[in-house]
Motif scaffolding. Structure first.
Motif, PDB file in Angstrom:
ATOM      1  N   PRO A  52      54.530  86.344  53.897  1.00 48.90           N
ATOM      2  CA  PRO A  52      55.412  85.235  54.266  1.00 48.90           C
ATOM      3  C   PRO A  52      56.875  85.528  53.948  1.00 48.90           C
ATOM      4  O   PRO A  52      57.185  86.317  53.067  1.00 48.90           O
ATOM      5  N   ALA A  53      57.760  84.845  54.687  1.00 47.82           N
ATOM      6  CA  ALA A  53      59.190  84.928  54.419  1.00 47.82           C
ATOM      7  C   ALA A  53      59.561  83.866  53.389  1.00 47.82           C
ATOM      8  O   ALA A  53      58.839  82.884  53.212  1.00 47.82           O
ATOM      9  N   THR A  54      60.668  84.077  52.712  1.00 48.83           N
ATOM     10  CA  THR A  54      61.143  83.135  51.696  1.00 48.83           C
ATOM     11  C   THR A  54      62.531  82.644  52.056  1.00 48.83           C
ATOM     12  O   THR A  54      63.382  83.431  52.477  1.00 48.83           O
ATOM     13  N   VAL A  55      62.756  81.356  51.906  1.00 45.59           N
ATOM     14  CA  VAL A  55      64.074  80.779  52.162  1.00 45.59           C
ATOM     15  C   VAL A  55      65.003  81.186  51.016  1.00 45.59           C
ATOM     16  O   VAL A  55      64.835  80.752  49.887  1.00 45.59           O
ATOM     17  N   GLU A  56      65.969  82.054  51.324  1.00 48.80           N
ATOM     18  CA  GLU A  56      66.864  82.575  50.293  1.00 48.80           C
ATOM     19  C   GLU A  56      68.102  81.697  50.111  1.00 48.80           C
ATOM     20  O   GLU A  56      68.511  81.406  48.998  1.00 48.80           O
ATOM     21  N   HIS A  57      68.717  81.301  51.259  1.00 47.35           N
ATOM     22  CA  HIS A  57      69.898  80.439  51.206  1.00 47.35           C
ATOM     23  C   HIS A  57      69.734  79.315  52.224  1.00 47.35           C
ATOM     24  O   HIS A  57      69.194  79.525  53.315  1.00 47.35           O
ATOM     25  N   GLU A  76      65.355  75.803  49.346  1.00 46.79           N
ATOM     26  CA  GLU A  76      65.464  77.200  48.931  1.00 46.79           C
ATOM     27  C   GLU A  76      64.255  77.571  48.072  1.00 46.79           C
ATOM     28  O   GLU A  76      63.805  76.783  47.251  1.00 46.79           O
ATOM     29  N   GLY A  77      63.708  78.765  48.302  1.00 46.00           N
ATOM     30  CA  GLY A  77      62.528  79.216  47.590  1.00 46.00           C
ATOM     31  C   GLY A  77      61.235  78.913  48.316  1.00 46.00           C
ATOM     32  O   GLY A  77      60.173  79.423  47.937  1.00 46.00           O
ATOM     33  N   MET A  78      61.285  78.114  49.369  1.00 43.35           N
ATOM     34  CA  MET A  78      60.091  77.762  50.135  1.00 43.35           C
ATOM     35  C   MET A  78      59.599  78.954  50.954  1.00 43.35           C
ATOM     36  O   MET A  78      60.397  79.773  51.420  1.00 43.35           O
ATOM     37  N   SER A  79      58.280  79.086  51.123  1.00 40.26           N
ATOM     38  CA  SER A  79      57.696  80.186  51.891  1.00 40.26           C
ATOM     39  C   SER A  79      57.432  79.751  53.333  1.00 40.26           C
ATOM     40  O   SER A  79      57.023  78.617  53.589  1.00 40.26           O
ATOM     41  N   SER A  97      64.340  85.763  53.522  1.00 43.04           N
ATOM     42  CA  SER A  97      64.075  87.061  52.910  1.00 43.04           C
ATOM     43  C   SER A  97      62.652  87.460  53.263  1.00 43.04           C
ATOM     44  O   SER A  97      61.704  86.710  53.004  1.00 43.04           O
ATOM     45  N   LEU A  98      62.484  88.638  53.870  1.00 45.10           N
ATOM     46  CA  LEU A  98      61.170  89.109  54.303  1.00 45.10           C
ATOM     47  C   LEU A  98      60.590  90.096  53.301  1.00 45.10           C
ATOM     48  O   LEU A  98      61.309  90.736  52.546  1.00 45.10           O
ATOM     49  N   GLY A  99      59.284  90.207  53.320  1.00 48.03           N
ATOM     50  CA  GLY A  99      58.589  91.022  52.335  1.00 48.03           C
ATOM     51  C   GLY A  99      58.881  92.500  52.413  1.00 48.03           C
ATOM     52  O   GLY A  99      58.634  93.237  51.450  1.00 48.03           O
TER      53      GLY A  99
END
Length: 247
Positions: A52-57, A76-79, A97-99
Motif C-alpha cells: 500500500p501507499a502512504t499519505v506523506e503530505h 497524513e499517515g493513512m494507507s 509514498s510508495l513501498g
C-alpha cells in the motif's frame, strides 16, 4: 482518462483519473531507516512492494475512497491499498509514498484509483507517437496523437505585496508568446511534495494570500492554446510579509 506509470521495480500503476491539473511522479531512493517491506520476486530479484501507499503530505481537504467508492476524510499517515483511491478538493494537494521508495504527487481536483500490475487487455490497440525532449502530447478521446513543442519556462521578473490582515504576495512573470495561461505553485520542500498553494492566471501575474513568512520554493509554468503545460522554472524565495501595526 487512464495513465500507465512505469515503476523502477517493473510494476505499473494504473491511475484512473479525472485530472484537472498536473500529476507529478517523483522517484527517490527508499529511506535507510525504513522498515523492511514485503518484496516482489521478479527475475530472481527481491523488489519492494509498491502498495500500500502512504499519505506523506496533505494540504487542504481530500478523501480516501474504498473499493466500493465510500469516502473517508484523508489524513497524513493513512494507507491507500490496491483498488482504493484518493480524491482531492479544488484547493488540496496530496503526496503518496510508495513501498518501492518512489513518490506520487496529486494536484487539486484529482481522482485516482491505484491498481497493481496493470496490463493492456489482449487485442487492445494504442496509437503511438514519438515524443522528443521539450515536447508533449495532448491525449484526446478521438483524433491523431501529435507531438507539440512545449512552451519555455516563465521568467520571474519581480514580486510585490499588499499589507493587510491577510497579506497578499504577487509574482510577476515575463509574458510568453503563445501562452494562454500561467500556473504557479508554492511548496516548502524542493521536491514539491508539500505544496501549500497553487494559482492559475490568464495573465503573467499571480497572487497568493495568507502565506506565512518562510523560505519557499516556487514553480512557474505556462499553458499553450492546446492546454499543454510547458516547461517549469523553479525559484527559491524567502517570503516575509509585512504586517500592519496599529497603536
Amino acid at each position: 482518462m487512464t495513465l500507465l506509470l512505469p515503476r523502477r521495480s517493473g510494476v505499473c500503476f494504473l491511475l484512473v483519473a479525472g485530472l484537472m491539473g498536473l500529476l507529478t511522479q517523483i522517484a527517490s531512493a527508499p529511506a535507510a531507516s525504513a522498515k523492511p517491506l514485503p518484496c516482489i520476486d521478479e527475475n530472481q530479484q527481491c523488489r519492494g512492494q509498491p502498495l500500500p501507499a502512504t499519505v506523506e503530505h496533505l494540504t487542504g481537504e481530500a478523501w480516501k475512497l474504498d473499493v466500493k467508492g465510500k469516502q473517508t476524510p484523508l489524513q497524513e499517515g493513512m494507507s491507500i491499498d490496491e483498488q482504493e483511491g484518493v480524491k482531492t478538493s479544488p484547493s488540496a494537494f496530496v503526496s503518496l509514498s510508495l513501498g518501492d521508495g518512489s513518490r506520487v504527487v496529486l494536484p487539486s481536483s484529482s481522482h485516482i484509483t491505484l491498481h497493481l500490475n496493470a496490463k493492456r487487455p489482449e487485442g487492445a490497440e494504442a496509437d503511438e507517437v514519438q515524443v522528443m525532449a521539450r515536447q508533449g502530447v495532448r491525449i484526446q478521446k478521438q483524433g491523431t496523437l501529435t507531438s507539440i513543442d512545449l512552451l519555455p519556462a516563465p521568467r520571474l521578473l519581480g514580486q510585490s505585496g499588499q499589507t493587510d490582515n491577510v497579506p497578499v504576495w504577487q509574482l510577476i512573470m515575463k509574458p510568453i508568446e503563445g501562452a494562454t495561461g500561467y500556473r504557479a505553485q508554492v511548496a516548502t520542500d524542493a521536491a514539491f511534495l508539500d505544496i501549500k498553494q497553487e494559482q492559475f492566471s490568464s495573465t503573467p501575474e499571480v497572487k497568493f494570500s495568507g502565506l506565512k513568512a518562510f523560505f519557499y520554493h516556487v514553480r512557474l509554468s505556462a499553458y499553450d492554446a492546446q492546454g499543454l503545460e510547458g516547461e517549469a522554472g523553479v525559484y527559491d524565495i524567502f517570503y516575509y510579509p509585512r504586517t500592519t501595526h496599529v497603536q
